[in-house]
Design an enzyme around this catalytic site. Structure first.
Site, PDB file in Angstrom:
ATOM      1  N   HIS A 137       0.831  -1.135  -0.120  1.00 42.90           N
ATOM      2  CA  HIS A 137      -0.107   0.083  -0.027  1.00 42.90           C
ATOM      3  C   HIS A 137       0.571   1.363  -0.061  1.00 42.90           C
ATOM      4  O   HIS A 137       1.911   1.434   0.813  1.00 42.90           O
ATOM      5  CB  HIS A 137      -0.915  -0.100   1.241  1.00 42.90           C
ATOM      6  CG  HIS A 137      -0.308   0.367   2.494  1.00 42.90           C
ATOM      7  ND1 HIS A 137       0.191   1.342   3.027  1.00 42.90           N
ATOM      8  CD2 HIS A 137       0.128  -0.712   3.641  1.00 42.90           C
ATOM      9  CE1 HIS A 137       0.726   1.156   4.217  1.00 42.90           C
ATOM     10  NE2 HIS A 137       0.755  -0.203   4.497  1.00 42.90           N
ATOM     11  N   ASP A 138       0.603   2.213  -0.778  1.00 42.91           N
ATOM     12  CA  ASP A 138       0.831   3.497  -0.735  1.00 42.91           C
ATOM     13  C   ASP A 138       2.362   3.669  -1.282  1.00 42.91           C
ATOM     14  O   ASP A 138       3.229   4.546  -1.072  1.00 42.91           O
ATOM     15  CB  ASP A 138       0.859   4.410   0.612  1.00 42.91           C
ATOM     16  CG  ASP A 138      -0.431   4.462   1.019  1.00 42.91           C
ATOM     17  OD1 ASP A 138      -1.260   5.080   0.359  1.00 42.91           O
ATOM     18  OD2 ASP A 138      -1.000   3.720   2.007  1.00 42.91           O
TER      19      ASP A 138
END
Length: 210
Positions: A137-138
């Site tokens: 994520h991210d």
């Protein structure tokens, strides 16, 4: 989506990954174009549609999308050339790859079987995500980055343009891997990696500087 033609062929892994991903997705490659003065034959039986001269034909470019299978230093030059002439360069994704609905994947990137891209990750153009790797994520991944099989990033990792993440490497949360860096196979990266640097080991240490 238009029929897909592979640009470049040969016995290396990337042409086979592209051909297998297309076939597994139910739309086998329409054929391939030879690239270079002594082009190798493809490992996968495919129809030869010509050579690089076809890329100068507007009708050909209108009829087909393209997947670049050239590897090494020539890859970037060819990809940029194709962008410049407005060629269709879709993401090539094996159906077993998992991509979050909130992730963004750049033009011409190839996702092999079992690759995972998690929520709000940003993956650049013409990257290669090999078998069962994961981008968590991210993450922010620049253009022309390659992830080896089974390599994994934790959350909020940044991997900048042209870097290579080796087989089974692990990168912990929040680390930045600089442009054109190399993370060796099995390395565990716990701190930032400088531009052009090669790191190996657990914890990863500098082996060479570019």
């Amino acid at each position: 989506m238009k029929p897909l033609v592979m640009v470049g062929a040969g016995q290396a892994a990337l042409p086979r990954i592209i051909a297998e991903a297309a076939a597994a997705g139910g739309a086998p490659l329409a054929g391939y174009l030879d690239v270079g003065p002594q082009p190798p034959a493809p490992a996968t039986p495919l129809t030869r549609l010509g050579d690089e001269e076809r890329l100068q034909d507007p009708a050909f470019l209108a009829a087909f999308d393209l997947a670049v299978a050239v590897q090494g230093p020539a890859r970037r030059m060819l990809c940029e050339r194709l962008l410049g002439i407005g060629a269709g360069l879709p993401v090539v994704r094996h159906p077993s790859a998992v991509v979050s609905a909130t992730a963004v994947i750049g033009a011409g990137t190839v996702l092999s079987a079992g690759a995972i891209v998690q929520s709000d990750a940003r993956v650049g153009r013409f990257c290669v995500l090999n078998t069962a790797c994961s981008v968590d994520h991210d993450n922010v991944v620049g253009d022309y980055v390659s992830f080896g099989p089974g390599s994994h990033t934790a959350g909020r990792v940044t991997v900048l343009e042209g870097s290579f993440i080796g087989l089974g490497a692990l990168i912990i949360n929040g680390v930045t891997v600089g442009p054109r860096a190399t993370v060796g196979a099995g390395a565990v990266v716990v701190r930032d990696v400088a531009e052009g640097t090669t790191v190996v080991g657990n914890p990863a240490r500098v082996l060479a500087r570019g």
